[in-house]
Design an enzyme around this catalytic site. Structure first.
Site, PDB file in Angstrom:
ATOM      1  N   CYS A   1     -84.021 -29.183 -39.938  1.00  0.00           N
ATOM      2  CA  CYS A   1     -82.843 -28.781 -40.848  1.00  0.00           C
ATOM      3  C   CYS A   1     -81.851 -29.621 -41.411  1.00  0.00           C
ATOM      4  O   CYS A   1     -81.063 -29.398 -41.903  1.00  0.00           O
ATOM      5  CB  CYS A   1     -81.838 -28.226 -39.600  1.00  0.00           C
ATOM      6  SG  CYS A   1     -82.674 -26.743 -38.162  1.00  0.00           S
TER       7      CYS A   1
ATOM      8  N   ARG B   1     -87.765 -34.706 -15.977  1.00  0.00           N
ATOM      9  CA  ARG B   1     -86.714 -35.025 -15.302  1.00  0.00           C
ATOM     10  C   ARG B   1     -86.403 -34.407 -13.853  1.00  0.00           C
ATOM     11  O   ARG B   1     -85.940 -34.807 -12.770  1.00  0.00           O
ATOM     12  CB  ARG B   1     -85.347 -34.589 -16.182  1.00  0.00           C
ATOM     13  CG  ARG B   1     -84.171 -35.379 -15.702  1.00  0.00           C
ATOM     14  CD  ARG B   1     -83.056 -35.377 -16.894  1.00  0.00           C
ATOM     15  NE  ARG B   1     -82.527 -34.049 -17.607  1.00  0.00           N
ATOM     16  CZ  ARG B   1     -83.031 -33.554 -18.849  1.00  0.00           C
ATOM     17  NH1 ARG B   1     -83.546 -34.688 -19.571  1.00  0.00           N
ATOM     18  NH2 ARG B   1     -82.522 -32.526 -19.204  1.00  0.00           N
TER      19      ARG B   1
ATOM     20  N   ALA C   1     -88.979 -29.558 -31.228  1.00  0.00           N
ATOM     21  CA  ALA C   1     -87.794 -29.044 -30.557  1.00  0.00           C
ATOM     22  C   ALA C   1     -88.181 -28.443 -29.086  1.00  0.00           C
ATOM     23  O   ALA C   1     -87.816 -28.996 -27.889  1.00  0.00           O
ATOM     24  CB  ALA C   1     -87.050 -28.272 -31.170  1.00  0.00           C
ATOM     25  N   ALA C   2     -89.004 -27.294 -28.984  1.00  0.00           N
ATOM     26  CA  ALA C   2     -89.485 -26.837 -27.983  1.00  0.00           C
ATOM     27  C   ALA C   2     -90.451 -27.632 -27.026  1.00  0.00           C
ATOM     28  O   ALA C   2     -90.032 -27.853 -25.738  1.00  0.00           O
ATOM     29  CB  ALA C   2     -90.291 -25.470 -28.182  1.00  0.00           C
TER      30      ALA C   2
ATOM     31  N   ALA D   1     -85.199 -33.357 -36.477  1.00  0.00           N
ATOM     32  CA  ALA D   1     -84.362 -32.422 -37.069  1.00  0.00           C
ATOM     33  C   ALA D   1     -84.803 -31.891 -38.379  1.00  0.00           C
ATOM     34  O   ALA D   1     -84.189 -32.181 -39.420  1.00  0.00           O
ATOM     35  CB  ALA D   1     -83.075 -32.773 -37.208  1.00  0.00           C
TER      36      ALA D   1
ATOM     37  N   GLU E   1     -99.269 -34.222 -30.212  1.00  0.00           N
ATOM     38  CA  GLU E   1     -98.764 -33.715 -31.493  1.00  0.00           C
ATOM     39  C   GLU E   1     -99.594 -34.109 -32.475  1.00  0.00           C
ATOM     40  O   GLU E   1     -99.925 -35.306 -32.564  1.00  0.00           O
ATOM     41  CB  GLU E   1     -97.343 -34.666 -31.503  1.00  0.00           C
ATOM     42  CG  GLU E   1     -96.819 -34.491 -32.983  1.00  0.00           C
ATOM     43  CD  GLU E   1     -96.521 -33.489 -33.650  1.00  0.00           C
ATOM     44  OE1 GLU E   1     -96.147 -32.421 -32.916  1.00  0.00           O
ATOM     45  OE2 GLU E   1     -97.000 -33.147 -35.014  1.00  0.00           O
TER      46      GLU E   1
ATOM     47  N   TYR F   1     -54.122 -18.920 -31.231  1.00  0.00           N
ATOM     48  CA  TYR F   1     -53.175 -18.628 -32.358  1.00  0.00           C
ATOM     49  C   TYR F   1     -52.402 -19.931 -32.411  1.00  0.00           C
ATOM     50  O   TYR F   1     -51.700 -20.197 -31.492  1.00  0.00           O
ATOM     51  CB  TYR F   1     -52.506 -17.468 -32.478  1.00  0.00           C
ATOM     52  CG  TYR F   1     -51.175 -17.432 -33.195  1.00  0.00           C
ATOM     53  CD1 TYR F   1     -51.422 -17.764 -34.474  1.00  0.00           C
ATOM     54  CD2 TYR F   1     -50.030 -17.530 -32.737  1.00  0.00           C
ATOM     55  CE1 TYR F   1     -50.387 -17.795 -35.752  1.00  0.00           C
ATOM     56  CE2 TYR F   1     -49.045 -17.531 -33.619  1.00  0.00           C
ATOM     57  CZ  TYR F   1     -49.127 -17.797 -34.830  1.00  0.00           C
ATOM     58  OH  TYR F   1     -48.029 -17.896 -35.504  1.00  0.00           O
TER      59      TYR F   1
END
Lengths: 448, 448
Positions: free
Chosen positions: B44, B23, B12-13, B42, B34, B425
C-alpha cells in the site's frame, strides 16, 4: 385545547427538547422560560472566544431567540425565572421584569443546568477574578484582558476549562500559572494522559503548580496575587475552573428526588419521580453504559440527546435518552486528549469489576509515511469477562480515535471483539493495525 | 521431534502467521517459502514511493529477512517457490536456484496473495506499460519516470491504486489521464463519494475519462498512446490498476476448494477443506460481518489479522480469524474517502436486506471554530430490523471517522444504537453531534 409542554432553562437540553417536541407535534404549546438573556449557546466555545479564534460572542449562538420564536414557533421567554413548581396544581411560578405569573403545564422539563463551583476563597470578589460558565462571564473576561495591560494569569483548576483557558490566555500573551490541588491535571483522564499533557503544558511555557492548594486572592480592589499555603504569587487576572455543581434547588423544593451523584434522578426516559416532570442536561443524571448505574456527566452531547429524546417522549412517542459513556475530548495547545468509560481502576473496582489495563504508544500513520504523530492509548477491561471498560488517547493527531472505543462501549463489546473490529487502513491515515487495535491486541494478550 | 509449520508466501498473512506461531511455541519449526526477493513489505505504500513521499523502497519493509531469521528464529527462504502440495504425504515441493526439494509439514498455510489483473490489451508488452502489485514493479515505475523526460501519464482503472497513482504522477509533474470503464471511480464507495472525488480530481487537473474502455496501447517499442474505441490519446507511460485476482492455482491443483468469490474457501479459523491446510490473505475468503457470507477482501488488515490468528491456532489455541467489514480508506489528493460494510443497494438486496440510506454533509468541527471541513456521510440500514449495513465518508478531514461505523458493524449495532453512541465533542474536534451521529439520526428518522 392542545397540551402544554413547559421547559425551564433555554440551553442545550431545554432548547433541544422544545424544538423536537414542536417538530413532532405542531399543535403542542411549547413554552421555554430562561432566566438569563442567552439561549442555545455553545459554552464549550467560550475559551476560543477569549483566545481570539472566534470573533464575536454571538457566533457561539447556535439558534437565535428570533429563530426559535418565528421559525420554530416556540414561546421562548428570556429574563423569565421559574421560582417554584406546584406539582399538585401542575403549574410553575415565573418571575419576569413585569412581575410574577403562574403557568400551567401538562409536562414539565427541568433543564436548569449547572453552576461553576466557587470555592470559599478569600478575595473571590476582587476585580479580575472570574469563573467561566456563562456568556456574561466570557464577555467580561474578554473585556478585562483586552482593556488592560496585564501580564500574569492564574488559572485555578486543571480540568478541561482550566487547560482551555491556559491555552487561550497564553495565546493572548500572558504568563500563565496553572494551580491544581491534585497530583495531576485532567484527573478523569488518568495518569498516562496527564503526564503527557503536563509535559506539553510546560513546553508551551505554562507554569504548573501541582498538588498546590490556592487559599485565596489578594489585592486592593483588583487582584494582585494568588495566595498559597506558604507563598503568594503575583497575578493580574484569575480564572477559577474547579468544576460545576448541578442546579437542583428548584427541583428539590418541589420534592423532585436527587440521585446518588447529587444531580436529579431520572429513569431511562428522563422522567423524575413525578411522571409529568422530566430532567435533562447538566442538572440531571444519566445512565452510565458501562456500569448501568446513574452518573452525572455535565457535557453537551448528553444534554442535547436527552433533551431531544424527552421532546419526542412528551409527544407520545417514548424514546430513551440514551446512556452516557462519559466520553470527553480536550485540546491542550497542540495536543488532543480524550477519554471514555471507566478509566480509574478504583472506580472500576467499586463498580464490581477486576480492572486490567495497558498503555501503548503507536504512530497514527504508516511508519514510512511523513508527518505521523505518536498516539498514546490506554485501554481498561474486566479480567473475568473480558468486557471493555474504558480508554483514553492522547497525541498531536488522532484524538477522535476515542470514538472507536466509545462505540465499542455503547455496544458492550469485549476486548477480543474490539481487537477484531475492521478499522480503516491506508498509509496516510493509519498503520495496518490502528493504535486502538494494537492496544486491544496487547490488552487481550494480558487477559488470556 | 517438534512439529513443522510451513508457510507458502512471505508477505502480510504469511509472515504474521509465522511470527505469531513461533512466538507462541518456540519449539515449533516454522519454515516460510517466498518465491520472490521481498518479504513483509507494505504494498500500500508503493504509490507514495513513486510520488516521492517515501525515500527508499526499503523503507516499505516492515521487518527485514535478517530480523525474521535471527531475531524471530524463522526459517525464511526467499527465491523459493512452492510448486506442489501433496496433502496425502503432507509435503510440499519447492523449487529453488539449487534445485527441487520436498518439505514435510504438519500444518500448512497457503498465503500466496493475489496478482494484478492484466486485461487482454494490445500492446501490454510495450515499454512504459506497468501494473503495480509488487516491489519490483514499483521500482521499475520509479526508475522509468525518473530517467526519462515524460509528460503524459495514462492510468487505467479508477480504483484505489488508480487514484493513488494519479496523485503520485501528478506530483511528479505529469499530465494525468485516468480511464474508467464504469460511470464512476471508486465503485465500491458508491456514487455519493465518487462524485465528490471526481470533482476534486478534476480540480487537481486530472483528465477523467469515465465510461471509457481502453482497448490497448500503441507505440514502437515504447508506449506512445492509449487506444480507445474511437480515438487514441497520447501517453508516455501507463499504469494499469484494474483489480487483483487471488493466486489459487497451487491450492486448486492440490484439491483445495475455492468459495463463491473465486478465492480459497475457509472456515472461521482460516481452515480449508483439509484440516491441516489453512489459507489467509489476498488468496483467501473471509466472512463478511454484515452478511455472514464469504467475501474476498484483499486488504492488509484482513491478511495480517487472519495470519496472526492462524499462527495461534496451529500452536493448539484455536483462534477465529475475525470477520471483515470490507473497510477501506483512500487518499485522493486533499480528500480522504472511506467505506465499510454493504453500501451498494443491489448487493444489500441480494443479501436479503431491504436497504434504506441517507447522505448528509456536516462540518468536522463546531460551526464557529476555524478550519472546519465538510464531511459527507452516507449510512445504509435494513428497513425492518434497523440493522446498520454500511457507510461511507468523504472529505478533506475526518475520513477515519469511518472507524466508528466499522466498529458498529463489527458489533452488529442498529442505527438507533449507533445514534446513541457517546462520541467525543469539543469545538476543535467535532460539532456536538458528530457527522456520523447526525447521519444516524436522519437515517433513524427515515426508518421510523
Amino acid at each position: 385545547m392542545s397540551d402544554t409542554f413547559v421547559v425551564v432553562g433555554g440551553d442545550a437540553a431545554g432548547m433541544s427538547a422544545a424544538s423536537k417536541a414542536k417538530r413532532e407535534d405542531p399543535d403542542l404549546d411549547v413554552i421555554v422560560f430562561e432566566k438569563g438573556e442567552w439561549v442555545s449557546y455553545a459554552a464549550c466555545g467560550m475559551p476560543y472566544y477569549v483566545k481570539g479564534d472566534v470573533d464575536e460572542l454571538d457566533d457561539l449562538v447556535t439558534v437565535t431567540p428570533e429563530e426559535f420564536r418565528e421559525k420554530r414557533d416556540i414561546d421562548l421567554r428570556t429574563n423569565a425565572e421559574v421560582v417554584d413548581i406546584d406539582r399538585e396544581a401542575k403549574t410553575v411560578t415565573v418571575e419576569t421584569r413585569e412581575g410574577t405569573e403562574e403557568q400551567p403545564y401538562d409536562d414539565l422539563l427541568v433543564a436548569t443546568g449547572a453552576s461553576a463551583i466557587e470555592p470559599p476563597f478569600d478575595g473571590f470578589e476582587l476585580e479580575g477574578v472570574f469563573t467561566i460558565h456563562d456568556m456574561g462571564e466570557a464577555d467580561a473576561i474578554e473585556d478585562d484582558v483586552s482593556e488592560r495591560d496585564l501580564e500574569t494569569a492564574a488559572i485555578v483548576g486543571g480540568g478541561y476549562v482550566g487547560i482551555e483557558m491556559a491555552e487561550a490566555l497564553a495565546a493572548r500573551g500572558f504568563d500563565v500559572h496553572l494551580y491544581e490541588m491534585l497530583p495531576h491535571v485532567l484527573q478523569p483522564f488518568g495518569e498516562a494522559v496527564a503526564e503527557i499533557v503536563e509535559d506539553h503544558l510546560r513546553e508551551q511555557g505554562v507554569e504548573l503548580h501541582l498538588e498546590t492548594a490556592v487559599s485565596g486572592f489578594v489585592g486592593d480592589g483588583r487582584i494582585e496575587a494568588v495566595e498559597l499555603e506558604d507563598e503568594t504569587v503575583p497575578a493580574d487576572v484569575a480564572i477559577v475552573g474547579v468544576g460545576v455543581t448541578p442546579n437542583t434547588d428548584l427541583a428539590e423544593r418541589a420534592g423532585i428526588e436527587l440521585g446518588p451523584t447529587g444531580a436529579i434522578a431520572t429513569d431511562q426516559y428522563g422522567r423524575t419521580n413525578d411522571e409529568h416532570v422530566y430532567a435533562a442536561g447538566d442538572c440531571a443524571e444519566a445512565t452510565n453504559v458501562v456500569t448501568g448505574e446513574p452518573d452525572h456527566v455535565p457535557l453537551a452531547l448528553t444534554a442535547n440527546r436527552a433533551g431531544r429524546a424527552i421532546g419526542q417522549t412528551v409527544t407520545g412517542d417514548p424514546t430513551p435518552t440514551g446512556g452516557t459513556a462519559g466520553t470527553a475530548i480536550v485540546k491542550a495547545f497542540d495536543l488532543g486528549a480524550a477519554r471514555t468509560g471507566i478509566v480509574d481502576e478504583g472506580r472500576a473496582r467499586e463498580a464490581g469489576f477486576d480492572p486490567v489495563s495497558v498503555t501503548i504508544s503507536a504512530s497514527t500513520r504508516a511508519h514510512y509515511y511523513p508527518d505521523g504523530a505518536e498516539l498514546t492509548v490506554t485501554l481498561v477491561a474486566d479480567r473475568e469477562s473480558g468486557k471493555l471498560l474504558g480508554g483514553t488517547v492522547v497525541g498531536r493527531d488522532g484524538a477522535k480515535r476515542i470514538d472507536t472505543v466509545a462505540t465499542a462501549l455503547t455496544a458492550g463489546m469485549t476486548v477480543a471483539e474490539l481487537q477484531n473490529a475492521d478499522l480503516a487502513y491506508a498509509p496516510p491515515f493509519s498503520p495496518v493495525w490502528d493504535p486502538i487495535l494494537t492496544a486491544a491486541k496487547v490488552l487481550n494478550g494480558k487477559l488470556e
